[in-house]
Design a protein around this motif. Structure first.
Motif, PDB file in Angstrom:
ATOM      1  N   GLU A 269     -32.012   6.200  45.848  1.00 37.84           N
ATOM      2  CA  GLU A 269     -32.598   7.452  45.361  1.00 37.84           C
ATOM      3  C   GLU A 269     -31.768   8.079  44.242  1.00 37.84           C
ATOM      4  O   GLU A 269     -31.685   9.298  44.108  1.00 37.84           O
ATOM      5  CB  GLU A 269     -32.819   8.426  46.527  1.00 37.84           C
ATOM      6  CG  GLU A 269     -33.788   7.875  47.557  1.00 37.84           C
ATOM      7  CD  GLU A 269     -33.992   8.770  48.766  1.00 37.84           C
ATOM      8  OE1 GLU A 269     -33.566   9.936  48.724  1.00 37.84           O
ATOM      9  OE2 GLU A 269     -34.580   8.298  49.752  1.00 37.84           O
TER      10      GLU A 269
ATOM     11  N   TYR B 225     -39.618   6.653  36.196  1.00 40.69           N
ATOM     12  CA  TYR B 225     -38.650   7.244  37.124  1.00 40.69           C
ATOM     13  C   TYR B 225     -37.852   8.338  36.426  1.00 40.69           C
ATOM     14  O   TYR B 225     -37.656   8.292  35.202  1.00 40.69           O
ATOM     15  CB  TYR B 225     -37.675   6.183  37.660  1.00 40.69           C
ATOM     16  CG  TYR B 225     -38.327   5.135  38.512  1.00 40.69           C
ATOM     17  CD1 TYR B 225     -38.440   5.312  39.886  1.00 40.69           C
ATOM     18  CD2 TYR B 225     -38.840   3.964  37.950  1.00 40.69           C
ATOM     19  CE1 TYR B 225     -39.049   4.347  40.683  1.00 40.69           C
ATOM     20  CE2 TYR B 225     -39.449   2.997  38.735  1.00 40.69           C
ATOM     21  CZ  TYR B 225     -39.549   3.194  40.100  1.00 40.69           C
ATOM     22  OH  TYR B 225     -40.157   2.245  40.873  1.00 40.69           O
TER      23      TYR B 225
ATOM     24  N   LYS C  50     -32.981   2.264  43.049  1.00 40.47           N
ATOM     25  CA  LYS C  50     -34.135   3.081  43.464  1.00 40.47           C
ATOM     26  C   LYS C  50     -34.047   3.428  44.947  1.00 40.47           C
ATOM     27  O   LYS C  50     -34.296   4.569  45.346  1.00 40.47           O
ATOM     28  CB  LYS C  50     -35.429   2.323  43.173  1.00 40.47           C
ATOM     29  CG  LYS C  50     -36.697   3.100  43.533  1.00 40.47           C
ATOM     30  CD  LYS C  50     -37.941   2.272  43.321  1.00 40.47           C
ATOM     31  CE  LYS C  50     -38.099   1.245  44.430  1.00 40.47           C
ATOM     32  NZ  LYS C  50     -39.389   0.526  44.362  1.00 40.47           N
TER      33      LYS C  50
ATOM     34  N   PRO D  79     -39.347   8.308  41.628  1.00 34.66           N
ATOM     35  CA  PRO D  79     -40.568   8.018  40.887  1.00 34.66           C
ATOM     36  C   PRO D  79     -41.233   9.276  40.350  1.00 34.66           C
ATOM     37  O   PRO D  79     -41.173  10.340  40.967  1.00 34.66           O
ATOM     38  CB  PRO D  79     -41.449   7.318  41.926  1.00 34.66           C
ATOM     39  CG  PRO D  79     -40.901   7.721  43.240  1.00 34.66           C
ATOM     40  CD  PRO D  79     -39.442   7.963  43.051  1.00 34.66           C
TER      41      PRO D  79
ATOM     42  N   ILE E 150     -32.635   7.230  41.279  1.00 35.44           N
ATOM     43  CA  ILE E 150     -33.797   7.497  40.444  1.00 35.44           C
ATOM     44  C   ILE E 150     -34.957   7.775  41.381  1.00 35.44           C
ATOM     45  O   ILE E 150     -35.020   7.225  42.470  1.00 35.44           O
ATOM     46  CB  ILE E 150     -34.137   6.321  39.495  1.00 35.44           C
ATOM     47  CG1 ILE E 150     -34.289   5.012  40.280  1.00 35.44           C
ATOM     48  CG2 ILE E 150     -33.093   6.178  38.401  1.00 35.44           C
ATOM     49  CD1 ILE E 150     -34.732   3.822  39.448  1.00 35.44           C
TER      50      ILE E 150
ATOM     51  N   GLU F 200     -33.977  -2.224  41.904  1.00 37.25           N
ATOM     52  CA  GLU F 200     -34.594  -1.824  43.172  1.00 37.25           C
ATOM     53  C   GLU F 200     -33.561  -1.196  44.113  1.00 37.25           C
ATOM     54  O   GLU F 200     -33.858  -0.243  44.832  1.00 37.25           O
ATOM     55  CB  GLU F 200     -35.233  -3.050  43.856  1.00 37.25           C
ATOM     56  CG  GLU F 200     -36.465  -3.585  43.156  1.00 37.25           C
ATOM     57  CD  GLU F 200     -37.691  -2.727  43.409  1.00 37.25           C
ATOM     58  OE1 GLU F 200     -37.681  -1.954  44.388  1.00 37.25           O
ATOM     59  OE2 GLU F 200     -38.657  -2.819  42.633  1.00 37.25           O
TER      60      GLU F 200
END
Length: 452
Positions: free
Chosen positions: A402, A420, A399, A406, A404, A396
């Motif tokens: 950023e 992703y 993620k 979506p 990765i 998380e």
């Protein structure tokens, strides 16, 4: 030509270069209202706003997508289109609030009052609650017969930050007004948080329409870039770096820029840009950038860096300017981010690198990445294996940085299987591994060895 005339000519040329740099920087960096993607999503927002303004219908919606996916540009383009309507010009009010600026409801209400041009109405009025204040503001906007209110469009940028306000009072009252049709308002929240609905309190959530519009920066489902998509990027490259021709030079006012540049200079400059667009090195740089990040904002930032090299001693753009800009823009910042990750997060990055290489750029998910990491950890006694909830927390964080992004959004899919796109290159990962202090040897070897 006399020495004096030559000096004047050189001075004029120097002046043209500086004017060109100034014009192109404004053209590249100035926020545009032209919107090229997400046609259906834009139409949805347009219809919601139109129904509020033309029919007095109240609505609420969340516009969700990664940074750079075009959320703000979409809103601006819709507002520009609607502003051509006389009904919109005469009646509609736009109230723009930003979560980073309006850090509490008091500030938000004060600025909303200013934007609604009701400061004189509020001067001597003191109310006990936020709801009473908002109710009074809406009542003040009613026309002479007291039956019709002016339609208001509330745009809440960084919407997730408004969820941190005390009791979410602003959101509660705006959604309550929209739901109960007390006055025609359209509440549009803009956020990059996919889980933003979970941040809403129960009483706020119950008053929200649950309309969510998702924006993603193009199709990122594979490593091969469709020819039409990349052709659009090349066309944008030429358009942003070109000077206007004779037919368009008088239309520049629409772009809020001026172009007092000699006609012959413009023609020579545009020929050079066309040559650069066809250069194999430039094409390769743009393709590599497009594979890892297709957002237009970052592409424009990249061009701005290249343009910055122009000066009186460097009077034309060269291939090396873009090579150097790509090094500055696509590597250093992300490599520095990687060097600040925990060892577990770095292991997940390496697992993502291997996953991307094996499956030729196909999207990845948490299950694939965690399984690859656990397989490596179980085969190396020096590496401590951790539980999946801990791995999920690290995933998380990656993620949220950023690293990765979506791919699509299917709310029926559990988060472990959400797809992703990996935004890093193998070179960036290896450079970070090389620079990472005290990274265990086994992990360094894993990054550079045959794939597990």
């Amino acid at each position: 030509m006399s020495k004096k005339n030559m000096a004047i000519s050189f001075h004029n040329h120097d002046n043209m270069i500086m004017l060109t740099r100034k014009y192109l920087k404004r053209k590249i960096m100035y926020p545009e209202t032209k919107f090229r993607n997400h046609i259906q999503e834009r139409l949805h927002v347009l219809e919601l706003m139109k129904r509020t303004v033309d029919m007095g219908e109240s609505n609420s919606v969340l516009l969700i997508g990664p940074r750079g996916s075009g959320k703000t540009t979409l809103i601006n383009s819709v507002l520009k289109e609607l502003s051509c309507s006389k009904n919109f010009q005469d009646n509609a009010l736009i109230v723009s609030l930003h979560g980073l600026v309006h850090t509490d409801d008091r500030l938000a209400l004060k600025d909303a009052t200013r934007q609604m041009q009701l400061e004189n109405v509020v001067e001597d009025k003191v109310f006990g609650t936020f709801a009473e204040n908002l109710s009074f503001l809406l009542e003040s906007l009613k026309s002479g017969d007291k039956k019709h209110s002016k339609p208001i469009i509330f745009i809440l940028d960084e919407f997730d930050l408004f969820c941190t306000h005390h009791n979410q009072t602003l959101l509660y009252n705006l959604f309550d007004v929209a739901q109960s049709a007390q006055a025609p308002i359209c509440v549009i929240g803009i956020t990059c948080r996919l889980d933003v609905i979970e941040l809403l309190e129960k009483r706020v959530k119950s008053r929200f329409s649950h309309r969510q519009i998702f924006l993603y920066p193009g199709d990122t489902s594979g490593s091969d870039i469709p020819a039409s998509v990349f052709d659009d990027r090349l066309e944008l490259f030429e358009r942003l770096l070109s000077l206007p021709d004779d037919e368009n030079v008088n239309k520049i006012e629409e772009e809020n820029t001026e172009c007092n540049i000699d006609e012959k200079f413009r023609a020579i400059w545009n020929d050079q840009i066309k040559s650069l667009k066809d250069n194999p090195t430039i094409i390769n740089i743009l393709k590599q950038m497009h594979k890892t990040d297709r957002t237009e904002r970052k592409f424009r930032n990249f061009l701005a860096i290249a343009i910055s090299s122009l000066c009186t001693s460097h009077q034309e753009l060269e291939v090396d300017d873009f090579v150097q800009a790509s090094k500055i823009f696509t590597q250093n910042d992300k490599v520095l981010i990687l060097e600040g990750l925990s060892i577990l997060e770095m292991c997940l990055i390496i697992a993502m690198k291997h996953e991307t290489e094996i499956f030729d750029g196909e999207p990845l998910n948490f299950e694939k990445v965690s399984n690859r990491y656990l397989k490596f950890a179980n085969q190396n006694s020096a590496i401590a294996s951790v539980q999946k909830p801990v791995i999920m927390k690290a995933f998380e964080h990656i993620k949220n940085l950023e690293l990765i992004i979506p791919v699509g959004m299917n709310q029926r899919i559990e988060k472990e299987y959400q797809s992703y796109k990996f935004t890093l290159t193998s070179q960036q990962v290896m450079e970070a591994v090389k620079n990472y202090q005290d990274l265990p040897t086994d992990i360094t070897q894993w990054a550079d060895s045959s794939i597990i």
